[in-house]
Design a protein around this motif. Structure first.
Motif, PDB file in Angstrom:
ATOM      1  N   GLY A 176       0.622  -1.187   0.341  1.00 59.10           N
ATOM      2  CA  GLY A 176       0.397  -0.217  -0.402  1.00 59.10           C
ATOM      3  C   GLY A 176       0.892   0.687   0.172  1.00 59.10           C
ATOM      4  N   ASP A 177       1.938   1.232   0.270  1.00 61.46           N
ATOM      5  CA  ASP A 177       2.698   2.891   0.235  1.00 61.46           C
ATOM      6  C   ASP A 177       4.219   2.186   0.123  1.00 61.46           C
ATOM      7  OD1 ASP A 177       3.556   4.938   0.627  1.00 61.46           O
ATOM      8  OD2 ASP A 177       3.129   5.470   3.046  1.00 61.46           O
ATOM      9  N   SER A 178       4.603   1.925  -0.661  1.00 59.64           N
ATOM     10  CA  SER A 178       6.108   1.121  -1.081  1.00 59.64           C
ATOM     11  C   SER A 178       6.902   2.340  -1.030  1.00 59.64           C
ATOM     12  CB  SER A 178       6.391   0.908  -2.736  1.00 59.64           C
ATOM     13  OG  SER A 178       5.740   0.051  -2.635  1.00 59.64           O
ATOM     14  N   ILE A 179       6.639   4.102  -1.180  1.00 64.25           N
ATOM     15  CA  ILE A 179       7.413   5.598  -0.179  1.00 64.25           C
ATOM     16  C   ILE A 179       7.959   5.474   0.604  1.00 64.25           C
ATOM     17  CG2 ILE A 179       7.003   7.587  -0.282  1.00 64.25           C
ATOM     18  CD1 ILE A 179       7.475   7.057  -3.472  1.00 64.25           C
ATOM     19  N   VAL A 180       7.421   4.538   1.698  1.00 63.52           N
ATOM     20  CA  VAL A 180       7.782   4.653   2.781  1.00 63.52           C
ATOM     21  C   VAL A 180       9.011   4.149   3.063  1.00 63.52           C
ATOM     22  CG1 VAL A 180       6.870   2.280   3.815  1.00 63.52           C
ATOM     23  CG2 VAL A 180       6.948   4.341   4.902  1.00 63.52           C
ATOM     24  N   MET A 181       9.574   3.483   2.315  1.00 62.01           N
ATOM     25  CA  MET A 181      11.104   2.165   2.006  1.00 62.01           C
ATOM     26  C   MET A 181      11.420   3.247   2.567  1.00 62.01           C
ATOM     27  SD  MET A 181      10.378  -0.880  -0.814  1.00 62.01           S
ATOM     28  CE  MET A 181      12.395  -1.594   0.067  1.00 62.01           C
ATOM     29  N   PRO A 182      13.087   3.241   2.273  1.00 63.19           N
ATOM     30  CA  PRO A 182      14.463   4.403   2.828  1.00 63.19           C
ATOM     31  C   PRO A 182      14.489   4.088   1.512  1.00 63.19           C
ATOM     32  CG  PRO A 182      15.022   1.814   4.474  1.00 63.19           C
ATOM     33  CD  PRO A 182      12.971   1.721   3.588  1.00 63.19           C
ATOM     34  N   THR A 183      15.253   5.794   0.940  1.00 59.82           N
ATOM     35  CA  THR A 183      15.370   6.014  -0.077  1.00 59.82           C
ATOM     36  C   THR A 183      16.776   5.119  -1.217  1.00 59.82           C
ATOM     37  OG1 THR A 183      14.378   8.180   0.024  1.00 59.82           O
ATOM     38  CG2 THR A 183      15.842   7.736  -1.404  1.00 59.82           C
ATOM     39  N   ASP A 184      17.026   4.389   0.128  1.00 60.70           N
ATOM     40  CA  ASP A 184      18.791   4.020  -0.739  1.00 60.70           C
ATOM     41  C   ASP A 184      17.964   2.032  -1.096  1.00 60.70           C
ATOM     42  OD1 ASP A 184      18.141   2.840   1.718  1.00 60.70           O
ATOM     43  OD2 ASP A 184      20.412   2.890   2.421  1.00 60.70           O
ATOM     44  N   GLN A 185      16.883   2.025  -0.788  1.00 64.00           N
ATOM     45  CA  GLN A 185      16.633   0.413  -1.215  1.00 64.00           C
ATOM     46  C   GLN A 185      16.375   0.653  -2.354  1.00 64.00           C
ATOM     47  OE1 GLN A 185      14.360  -1.871   2.774  1.00 64.00           O
ATOM     48  NE2 GLN A 185      16.191  -1.132   3.702  1.00 64.00           N
ATOM     49  N   LEU A 186      14.796   1.311  -2.282  1.00 63.93           N
ATOM     50  CA  LEU A 186      13.954   1.979  -3.244  1.00 63.93           C
ATOM     51  C   LEU A 186      15.164   2.195  -4.431  1.00 63.93           C
ATOM     52  CD1 LEU A 186      11.417   3.978  -2.017  1.00 63.93           C
ATOM     53  CD2 LEU A 186      10.137   1.944  -3.093  1.00 63.93           C
ATOM     54  N   LEU A 187      16.145   2.876  -4.971  1.00 66.43           N
ATOM     55  CA  LEU A 187      16.765   3.152  -5.533  1.00 66.43           C
ATOM     56  C   LEU A 187      17.818   1.641  -6.118  1.00 66.43           C
ATOM     57  CD1 LEU A 187      18.472   6.871  -4.660  1.00 66.43           C
ATOM     58  CD2 LEU A 187      17.129   5.828  -6.697  1.00 66.43           C
ATOM     59  N   ALA A 188      18.097   0.854  -5.181  1.00 65.88           N
ATOM     60  CA  ALA A 188      18.720  -0.414  -5.078  1.00 65.88           C
ATOM     61  C   ALA A 188      17.871  -1.671  -6.017  1.00 65.88           C
ATOM     62  CB  ALA A 188      19.337  -0.960  -4.002  1.00 65.88           C
ATOM     63  N   ILE A 189      16.062  -1.011  -5.699  1.00 61.76           N
ATOM     64  CA  ILE A 189      14.999  -2.079  -6.388  1.00 61.76           C
ATOM     65  C   ILE A 189      15.149  -2.111  -7.519  1.00 61.76           C
ATOM     66  CG2 ILE A 189      12.899  -3.077  -6.314  1.00 61.76           C
ATOM     67  CD1 ILE A 189      13.176  -2.936  -3.032  1.00 61.76           C
ATOM     68  N   LEU A 190      14.746  -0.588  -7.894  1.00 58.30           N
ATOM     69  CA  LEU A 190      14.628   0.106  -9.132  1.00 58.30           C
ATOM     70  C   LEU A 190      15.975   0.007  -9.971  1.00 58.30           C
ATOM     71  CD1 LEU A 190      13.205   3.870  -8.371  1.00 58.30           C
ATOM     72  CD2 LEU A 190      12.313   2.059  -9.518  1.00 58.30           C
ATOM     73  N   GLU A 191      17.105  -0.196  -9.487  1.00 64.15           N
ATOM     74  CA  GLU A 191      18.820  -0.628 -10.735  1.00 64.15           C
ATOM     75  C   GLU A 191      18.504  -2.272 -10.532  1.00 64.15           C
ATOM     76  OE1 GLU A 191      22.782   0.156 -10.060  1.00 64.15           O
ATOM     77  OE2 GLU A 191      22.013  -0.118  -8.503  1.00 64.15           O
ATOM     78  N   LYS A 192      18.060  -2.319 -10.158  1.00 64.37           N
ATOM     79  CA  LYS A 192      18.101  -4.245 -10.216  1.00 64.37           C
ATOM     80  C   LYS A 192      16.555  -4.459 -10.895  1.00 64.37           C
ATOM     81  CE  LYS A 192      19.686  -6.845  -8.072  1.00 64.37           C
ATOM     82  NZ  LYS A 192      20.817  -8.049  -8.584  1.00 64.37           N
ATOM     83  N   LEU A 193      15.911  -3.885 -11.180  1.00 65.52           N
ATOM     84  CA  LEU A 193      14.552  -4.072 -11.908  1.00 65.52           C
ATOM     85  C   LEU A 193      15.294  -3.609 -13.316  1.00 65.52           C
ATOM     86  CD1 LEU A 193      11.623  -2.853  -9.806  1.00 65.52           C
ATOM     87  CD2 LEU A 193      11.754  -5.379 -10.540  1.00 65.52           C
ATOM     88  N   TYR A 194      15.691  -1.995 -13.291  1.00 66.35           N
ATOM     89  CA  TYR A 194      16.044  -2.300 -14.496  1.00 66.35           C
ATOM     90  C   TYR A 194      17.353  -2.684 -15.467  1.00 66.35           C
ATOM     91  CZ  TYR A 194      12.579   1.454 -14.741  1.00 66.35           C
ATOM     92  OH  TYR A 194      11.874   2.548 -15.272  1.00 66.35           O
ATOM     93  N   ALA A 195      18.458  -3.582 -14.544  1.00 61.41           N
ATOM     94  CA  ALA A 195      19.175  -4.129 -15.337  1.00 61.41           C
ATOM     95  C   ALA A 195      18.602  -5.841 -15.430  1.00 61.41           C
ATOM     96  CB  ALA A 195      20.452  -4.772 -13.973  1.00 61.41           C
ATOM     97  N   THR A 196      17.977  -6.572 -14.685  1.00 61.05           N
ATOM     98  CA  THR A 196      17.363  -7.697 -14.888  1.00 61.05           C
ATOM     99  C   THR A 196      16.107  -7.597 -15.886  1.00 61.05           C
ATOM    100  OG1 THR A 196      17.221  -8.473 -12.267  1.00 61.05           O
ATOM    101  CG2 THR A 196      16.147  -9.625 -13.600  1.00 61.05           C
TER     102      THR A 196
END
Length: 294
Positions: free
Chosen positions: A75-95
């Motif tokens: 319901g609220d992914s923005i609540v995650m620490p920014t560095d963790q969200l950035l790592a997830i985004l990087e992994k998604l676009y690389a994968t």
């Protein structure tokens, strides 16, 4: 791909790969909402999320399908620490080399907890669209439904998201104030807030009581009066007539609505108003209560 509890997504994300990065809602106190009641909020470990991405890669490769869209649950992914969200985004676009966009729900309080710079970094890293449940622009009603922010804070959250460059999609709820003067105040304040927030998309749903929720129980006890189909049309008419955001993609075609509408503002305003006026003159054109799943 592993999921905990019931998974929810916006209607427009039906083609997206759903990646659960948080479990539940960080606020989860809204009186009208029955979502996420089957789980306690927590942020999933990054290692587990990366394992799920690898599992999804293998699954879609076996199907011979590419992943072009990802929606981050819950319901609220923005609540995650920014560095963790950035790592997830990087992994998604690389994968997923053909990935075009990543989208997520955003809570107003978690949005305000992030700096404008953090929000810009997330947008630049590929978090393309965020969905913000505004519900109403009325300060008194926001307090009554326990949204967790006042009207000024909600407006500020929306503006921050838009100014960070997100494709901002806002949801509001017709009938949330009940009939009469509260209804008129709800719509007038919502129009005022939307015109100041300037989202790119606005969806109007109509309130349906959810059993076991605080507001649903009030309906059951006769303490809260639902609006009629005609009153819902008048609320929707007030929205369509009063919105000055240009351009705005406007929808009220959710199953909860009495009359499905979809179009662009301002160019489709007159056609939508004419459709509403026809339905006001002939209530046979409205969805039945059964059709709205009441």
């Amino acid at each position: 791909m592993r999921y905990e509890g019931t998974i929810y997504r916006p209607p427009g994300e039906w083609k997206s790969y759903l990646l659960q990065v948080t479990v539940g809602c960080s606020h989860n106190q809204c009186t009208f909402c029955g979502m996420y009641k089957d789980k306690r909020f927590h942020i999933r470990p990054l290692a587990d999320i990366f394992e799920d991405i690898a599992m999804a890669k293998a699954y879609y490769d076996r199907l011979g399908r590419s992943v072009k869209r990802v929606f981050l649950c819950d319901g609220d992914s923005i609540v995650m620490p920014t560095d963790q969200l950035l790592a997830i985004l990087e992994k998604l676009y690389a994968t997923f080399p053909e990935l075009e966009r990543v989208t997520a729900y955003a809570g107003p309080r978690s949005t305000l907890a992030k700096s404008p710079e953090d929000l810009r970094r997330l947008r630049e890293a590929g978090l393309y669209r965020v969905y913000l449940g505004v519900e109403t622009g009325d300060d008194q009603l926001l307090h009554a439904i326990k949204k967790g922010v006042n009207a000024a804070q909600m407006l500020e959250a929306g503006i921050r998201l838009r100014e960070a460059g997100f494709d901002l999609w806002v949801m509001v709820i017709l009938g949330l104030a009940g009939p009469g003067e509260p209804s008129r105040r709800h719509i007038a304040a919502t129009v005022e807030m939307m015109n100041a927030m300037k989202p790119r998309h606005l969806s109007a749903l109509t309130y349906l009581p959810e059993p076991g929720t605080e507001l649903g129980d009030q309906v059951e006890r006769g303490e809260f009066q639902l609006i009629t189909g005609r009153e819902a049309l008048l609320e929707n008419r007030g929205l369509v007539a009063g919105l000055t955001v240009d351009p705005l993609h406007f929808t009220s075609d959710h199953a909860s609505n009495y009359l499905p509408l979809k179009g662009g503002l301002p160019e489709d305003r007159e056609a939508m108003l004419e459709a509403i006026d026809r339905a006001l003159g002939d209530e046979e054109l409205l969805r039945s209560e059964y059709g709205r799943a009441l």
